[in-house]
Scaffold this motif. Structure first.
Motif, PDB file in Angstrom:
ATOM      1  N   ARG A   2       0.815  -1.225   0.000  1.00  0.00           N
ATOM      2  CA  ARG A   2       0.000   0.000   0.000  1.00  0.00           C
ATOM      3  C   ARG A   2       0.843   1.266   0.000  1.00  0.00           C
ATOM      4  NH1 ARG A   2      -3.719  -2.481   4.401  1.00  0.00           N
ATOM      5  NH2 ARG A   2      -5.142  -3.641   3.091  1.00  0.00           N
ATOM      6  N   GLN A   3       2.000   1.226   0.617  1.00  0.00           N
ATOM      7  CA  GLN A   3       2.807   2.428   0.749  1.00  0.00           C
ATOM      8  C   GLN A   3       3.821   2.591  -0.382  1.00  0.00           C
ATOM      9  OE1 GLN A   3       4.468   2.380   4.671  1.00  0.00           O
ATOM     10  NE2 GLN A   3       2.490   2.441   5.666  1.00  0.00           N
ATOM     11  N   THR A   4       3.766   1.750  -1.381  1.00  0.00           N
ATOM     12  CA  THR A   4       4.711   1.848  -2.482  1.00  0.00           C
ATOM     13  C   THR A   4       4.115   2.640  -3.643  1.00  0.00           C
ATOM     14  OG1 THR A   4       3.942  -0.165  -3.567  1.00  0.00           O
ATOM     15  CG2 THR A   4       5.676  -0.423  -1.923  1.00  0.00           C
ATOM     16  N   HIS A   5       5.004   3.129  -4.495  1.00  0.00           N
ATOM     17  CA  HIS A   5       4.572   3.850  -5.693  1.00  0.00           C
ATOM     18  C   HIS A   5       4.852   3.035  -6.946  1.00  0.00           C
ATOM     19  CE1 HIS A   5       3.832   7.451  -3.388  1.00  0.00           C
ATOM     20  NE2 HIS A   5       4.989   7.273  -2.809  1.00  0.00           N
ATOM     21  N   GLN A   6       5.707   2.039  -6.790  1.00  0.00           N
ATOM     22  CA  GLN A   6       6.073   1.209  -7.939  1.00  0.00           C
ATOM     23  C   GLN A   6       6.454  -0.195  -7.468  1.00  0.00           C
ATOM     24  OE1 GLN A   6       9.035   3.608  -9.761  1.00  0.00           O
ATOM     25  NE2 GLN A   6      10.543   3.325  -8.177  1.00  0.00           N
ATOM     26  N   LEU A   7       6.430  -1.114  -8.414  1.00  0.00           N
ATOM     27  CA  LEU A   7       6.780  -2.503  -8.136  1.00  0.00           C
ATOM     28  C   LEU A   7       7.867  -2.922  -9.116  1.00  0.00           C
ATOM     29  CD1 LEU A   7       6.205  -5.332  -6.823  1.00  0.00           C
ATOM     30  CD2 LEU A   7       4.606  -5.702  -8.718  1.00  0.00           C
ATOM     31  N   ALA A  28      -0.617  -4.410  -8.075  1.00  0.00           N
ATOM     32  CA  ALA A  28       0.019  -3.158  -8.481  1.00  0.00           C
ATOM     33  C   ALA A  28      -0.760  -2.488  -9.611  1.00  0.00           C
ATOM     34  CB  ALA A  28       1.459  -3.421  -8.908  1.00  0.00           C
ATOM     35  N   ARG A  29      -1.225  -3.271 -10.550  1.00  0.00           N
ATOM     36  CA  ARG A  29      -1.994  -2.713 -11.674  1.00  0.00           C
ATOM     37  C   ARG A  29      -3.326  -2.140 -11.191  1.00  0.00           C
ATOM     38  NH1 ARG A  29      -2.035  -6.352 -16.893  1.00  0.00           N
ATOM     39  NH2 ARG A  29      -2.774  -4.387 -17.724  1.00  0.00           N
ATOM     40  N   GLU A  31      -3.943  -0.870  -8.381  1.00  0.00           N
ATOM     41  CA  GLU A  31      -3.671   0.338  -7.604  1.00  0.00           C
ATOM     42  C   GLU A  31      -2.922   1.388  -8.413  1.00  0.00           C
ATOM     43  OE1 GLU A  31      -1.836  -0.934  -3.960  1.00  0.00           O
ATOM     44  OE2 GLU A  31      -3.546  -2.189  -3.426  1.00  0.00           O
ATOM     45  N   ASP A  32      -2.832   1.194  -9.729  1.00  0.00           N
ATOM     46  CA  ASP A  32      -2.170   2.142 -10.640  1.00  0.00           C
ATOM     47  C   ASP A  32      -0.735   2.469 -10.245  1.00  0.00           C
ATOM     48  OD1 ASP A  32      -4.325   2.386 -12.426  1.00  0.00           O
ATOM     49  OD2 ASP A  32      -5.292   3.855 -11.100  1.00  0.00           O
ATOM     50  N   LYS A  33      -0.026   1.450  -9.826  1.00  0.00           N
ATOM     51  CA  LYS A  33       1.385   1.627  -9.484  1.00  0.00           C
ATOM     52  C   LYS A  33       2.241   1.414 -10.734  1.00  0.00           C
ATOM     53  CE  LYS A  33       0.689   0.203  -4.751  1.00  0.00           C
ATOM     54  NZ  LYS A  33       0.720   1.495  -4.126  1.00  0.00           N
ATOM     55  N   ARG A  34       3.362   2.065 -10.764  1.00  0.00           N
ATOM     56  CA  ARG A  34       4.293   1.905 -11.879  1.00  0.00           C
ATOM     57  C   ARG A  34       4.945   0.534 -11.773  1.00  0.00           C
ATOM     58  NH1 ARG A  34       9.634   5.571 -12.906  1.00  0.00           N
ATOM     59  NH2 ARG A  34       9.992   4.917 -15.043  1.00  0.00           N
TER      60      ARG A  34
END
Length: 71
Positions: A2-7, A28-29, A31-34
């Protein structure tokens, strides 16, 4: 997660078989993470979740990618 911006998905010999990797990519997808991906060997098979995920592929052996903000 939850606290990440990318994977970063490290694609090794058996990554494509991992249910956890599939879950992480899907989450990740959602949650719209890079998504970043690094293939450890050119013959390694990518997980299916990365096929249409528009992941940014990086060279895991190039320290400049990390230092210069390439990711």
């Amino acid at each position: 997660m939850r606290q990440t911006h990318q994977l970063l998905v490290v694609v090794s010999r058996e990554t494509w078989q991992s249910e956890w990797t599939d879950w992480e990519i899907a989450t990740a997808r959602q949650e719209d993470k890079r998504l970043l991906a690094a293939r450890m060997d050119s013959t390694n098979i990518s997980p299916l979740g990365l096929v249409d995920a528009q992941a940014v592929w990086i060279d895991p052996f190039d320290p400049a990618v990390l230092i210069q903000g390439g990711i």
